[in-house]
Design a protein around this motif. Structure first.
Motif, PDB file in Angstrom:
ATOM      1  N   MET A 189      42.569  54.301  47.221  1.00 28.70           N
ATOM      2  CA  MET A 189      41.045  54.360  46.804  1.00 28.70           C
ATOM      3  C   MET A 189      41.001  55.908  46.365  1.00 28.70           C
ATOM      4  O   MET A 189      40.214  56.082  45.333  1.00 28.70           O
ATOM      5  N   LEU A 216      33.466  38.105  37.019  1.00 30.48           N
ATOM      6  CA  LEU A 216      32.346  39.295  36.619  1.00 30.48           C
ATOM      7  C   LEU A 216      33.259  40.613  36.218  1.00 30.48           C
ATOM      8  O   LEU A 216      34.203  40.891  36.628  1.00 30.48           O
ATOM      9  N   ILE A 251      32.422  44.372  34.435  1.00 28.82           N
ATOM     10  CA  ILE A 251      31.865  45.736  33.990  1.00 28.82           C
ATOM     11  C   ILE A 251      32.679  46.675  33.237  1.00 28.82           C
ATOM     12  O   ILE A 251      33.855  46.955  33.802  1.00 28.82           O
ATOM     13  N   SER A 279      36.114  47.154  34.882  1.00 22.67           N
ATOM     14  CA  SER A 279      36.657  46.283  36.378  1.00 22.67           C
ATOM     15  C   SER A 279      36.213  44.912  36.327  1.00 22.67           C
ATOM     16  O   SER A 279      35.162  44.490  35.519  1.00 22.67           O
ATOM     17  N   PHE A 292      36.206  41.291  38.610  1.00 26.84           N
ATOM     18  CA  PHE A 292      36.354  40.829  39.935  1.00 26.84           C
ATOM     19  C   PHE A 292      36.369  39.381  39.906  1.00 26.84           C
ATOM     20  O   PHE A 292      35.675  38.634  39.131  1.00 26.84           O
ATOM     21  N   GLN A 336      36.315  35.951  42.643  1.00 24.63           N
ATOM     22  CA  GLN A 336      36.615  35.600  43.929  1.00 24.63           C
ATOM     23  C   GLN A 336      37.900  34.571  44.107  1.00 24.63           C
ATOM     24  O   GLN A 336      38.365  34.337  43.400  1.00 24.63           O
ATOM     25  N   THR A 337      38.153  34.110  45.360  1.00 20.34           N
ATOM     26  CA  THR A 337      39.120  33.378  45.705  1.00 20.34           C
ATOM     27  C   THR A 337      38.605  32.108  45.811  1.00 20.34           C
ATOM     28  O   THR A 337      37.298  31.800  46.141  1.00 20.34           O
ATOM     29  N   GLY A 358      36.968  39.777  50.755  1.00 17.12           N
ATOM     30  CA  GLY A 358      36.856  40.599  49.366  1.00 17.12           C
ATOM     31  C   GLY A 358      37.239  39.656  48.445  1.00 17.12           C
ATOM     32  O   GLY A 358      37.647  38.586  48.467  1.00 17.12           O
ATOM     33  N   ASP A 359      37.447  40.399  47.215  1.00 14.01           N
ATOM     34  CA  ASP A 359      37.854  39.509  46.120  1.00 14.01           C
ATOM     35  C   ASP A 359      39.019  40.382  45.454  1.00 14.01           C
ATOM     36  O   ASP A 359      39.450  41.267  45.834  1.00 14.01           O
ATOM     37  N   ILE A 401      40.191  42.559  42.409  1.00 10.88           N
ATOM     38  CA  ILE A 401      39.458  43.507  41.862  1.00 10.88           C
ATOM     39  C   ILE A 401      40.628  44.087  40.715  1.00 10.88           C
ATOM     40  O   ILE A 401      41.593  44.838  41.174  1.00 10.88           O
ATOM     41  N   MET A 408      41.138  46.764  37.832  1.00  5.58           N
ATOM     42  CA  MET A 408      40.612  47.998  37.230  1.00  5.58           C
ATOM     43  C   MET A 408      41.594  48.565  36.005  1.00  5.58           C
ATOM     44  O   MET A 408      42.770  48.465  36.168  1.00  5.58           O
TER      45      MET A 408
END
Lengths: 194, 241
Positions: B1, B63, B65, B85, B87, B89-90, B115-116, B118, B120
């Protein structure tokens, strides 16, 4: 210029916040798999012992053909008559005799060796006159005992029981008896004589 | 992170420096857009077969962005930058749970995913623009760093807490490439909208962090390196500076 910097910083902040917001929405999804119908039974434990000195073979059976009721198992053939001071190569066969022909579960246990283990506990009457050493292992790292094959080593005359227990230890097998559940727990009468 | 924050800070400071340089030299122009939209994925990343170790259980659409900017170095040519980024889902987790049920020969299993996926991306590359009055159309090819963050998975075997194992959130990097076409329409001198369609591809190498895998049994991943690309369409606000 200050205005431009402000706009750029604002847009970058929007992206950053959006990312954190979406990533921060920690969605959780859970699925459950219930028991499969029609599981097999382990009705029969067959022990085959071969004397390494003369190839004499001893076979014993423990049977419970009605595993879903309270009727006692048939132990009339669960008897091992062994010679003193001998080494026997032992193999366990696990069968489902509710099916015709009987289904050999042993291969399945071998395939699932990494979370199964057979344990042998001679009773106190036998003392040190019967030693059981497991000779096979699984493919865990490091390998752990399996117990389908073993050596039964006798010394002096004695009588007692050997308790054979199959443990199912999914993702907890560590070579010890404690973890997991018990798939089989049976006793064989052992008579060691001259 | 912390790494991601550092990269974001680097990107922002680079962009700001570019603007300052631009202002000092009084040449070139900058556009900057904030976009969001739909993106697709395909291949093994979206497959849901338990026995296929490459299957990623990601949804086929997600999604996206992105912050899209371009610094003009000539009338038509700009240096393009994308901070984006994606995204996902599973999906198809029942087969995962059923697979563990069978592989561990237990009465029940529970698989919990948090969570998904991600993805980046920090991309840079040439952007060629065709100005058509209030409308301008551009094509670009960008390349750079692509990171993938996996969701966390928890597998419970029956009700034995000691047997529960985890696939922790894991990340990996790889080369990302994006190519696409976009159109910007300016309502005023400074403000407009941008619509773009891009193809993106990347194959980040994720080292999977496993916990409490005591026995060698069941589906087990220690790395995940699969193509995670797809086509994305996005729409947003554009500013000319």
């Amino acid at each position: 210029m200050k205005k431009h910097n402000f706009i750029i910083r604002s847009l970058a902040s929007i992206i950053l916040i959006s990312n954190l917001f979406i990533a921060g929405c920690k969605k959780e999804e859970q699925v459950v798999s219930p028991p499969l119908p029609g599981n097999e039974f382990l009705t029969t434990v067959k022990l085959v012992l071969v004397n390494t000195a003369n190839n004499d073979t001893v076979i014993a059976f423990w049977r419970d053909l009605t595993p879903e009721d309270s009727n006692p198992a048939d132990t009339s053939l669960a008897v091992l008559n062994l010679k003193e001071n001998s080494t026997y190569k032992a193999t366990v066969y696990l069968l489902d005799e509710t099916k015709t022909p009987a289904e050999d579960i042993t291969e399945e246990i071998k395939e699932r060796a990494n979370y199964h283990q057979l344990f042998y506990f001679p009773s106190s009457n036998l003392g040190a006159n019967l030693l059981v050493n497991v000779t096979d292992s699984d493919t865990n790292s490091p390998p752990l005992p399996l117990g389908i094959t073993s050596n039964f080593i006798t010394s002096s005359a004695a009588s007692g029981k050997v308790n054979v227990i199959l443990k199912h230890q999914p993702n907890v097998k560590n070579g010890t008896f404690a973890p997991g559940s018990t798939d089989i727990d049976v006793n064989f009468q052992v008579n060691i004589s001259n | 992170m912390k790494n991601i924050f550092l990269k974001i800070a680097l990107f922002i400071s680079t962009t700001i420096s570019c603007v300052q340089l631009n202002a000092q030299q009084e040449r070139g122009k900058l556009f900057i857009s904030i976009l969001g939209g739909y993106t697709t994925a395909s291949g093994n990343f979206t497959k849901t077969e338990y026995t296929n170790i490459a299957a990623g259980y990601a949804a086929k659409s997600g999604l996206n962005i992105q912050l899209h900017s371009g610094l003009f170095v000539s009338k038509n040519l700009a240096i393009g930058l994308v901070l984006g980024s994606r995204f996902f889902q599973t999906t198809g987790l029942q087969s995962l749970s059923d697979g563990y049920l069978d592989d561990f020969d237990v009465d029940s299993t529970t698989v919990t995913l948090s969570g998904d996926y991600i993805n980046m991306n920090y991309l840079v590359g040439p952007t060629y623009t065709f100005p058509l009055g209030k409308l301008s159309v551009d094509v670009h090819v960008l390349a750079g760093l692509s990171t993938l963050r996996t969701p966390e998975m928890r597998v419970d075997l029956e009700d034995n807490a000691a047997a529960t194992f985890y696939q922790r959130v894991s990340t990996g990097n790889g080369l990302g490439i994006q190519a696409g076409v976009g159109a910007r329409y300016f309502f005023s001198e400074k403000v407009g909208v941008e619509l773009r369609v891009d193809y993106f591809t990347a194959t980040p190498n994720v080292i999977i962090q496993n916990e409490n895998r005591t026995n060698n049994a069941g589906r087990f991943l220690n790395t995940y390196k699969q193509q995670i690309g797809g086509i994305g369409a996005s729409l947003g606000i554009s500013l000319a500076l």
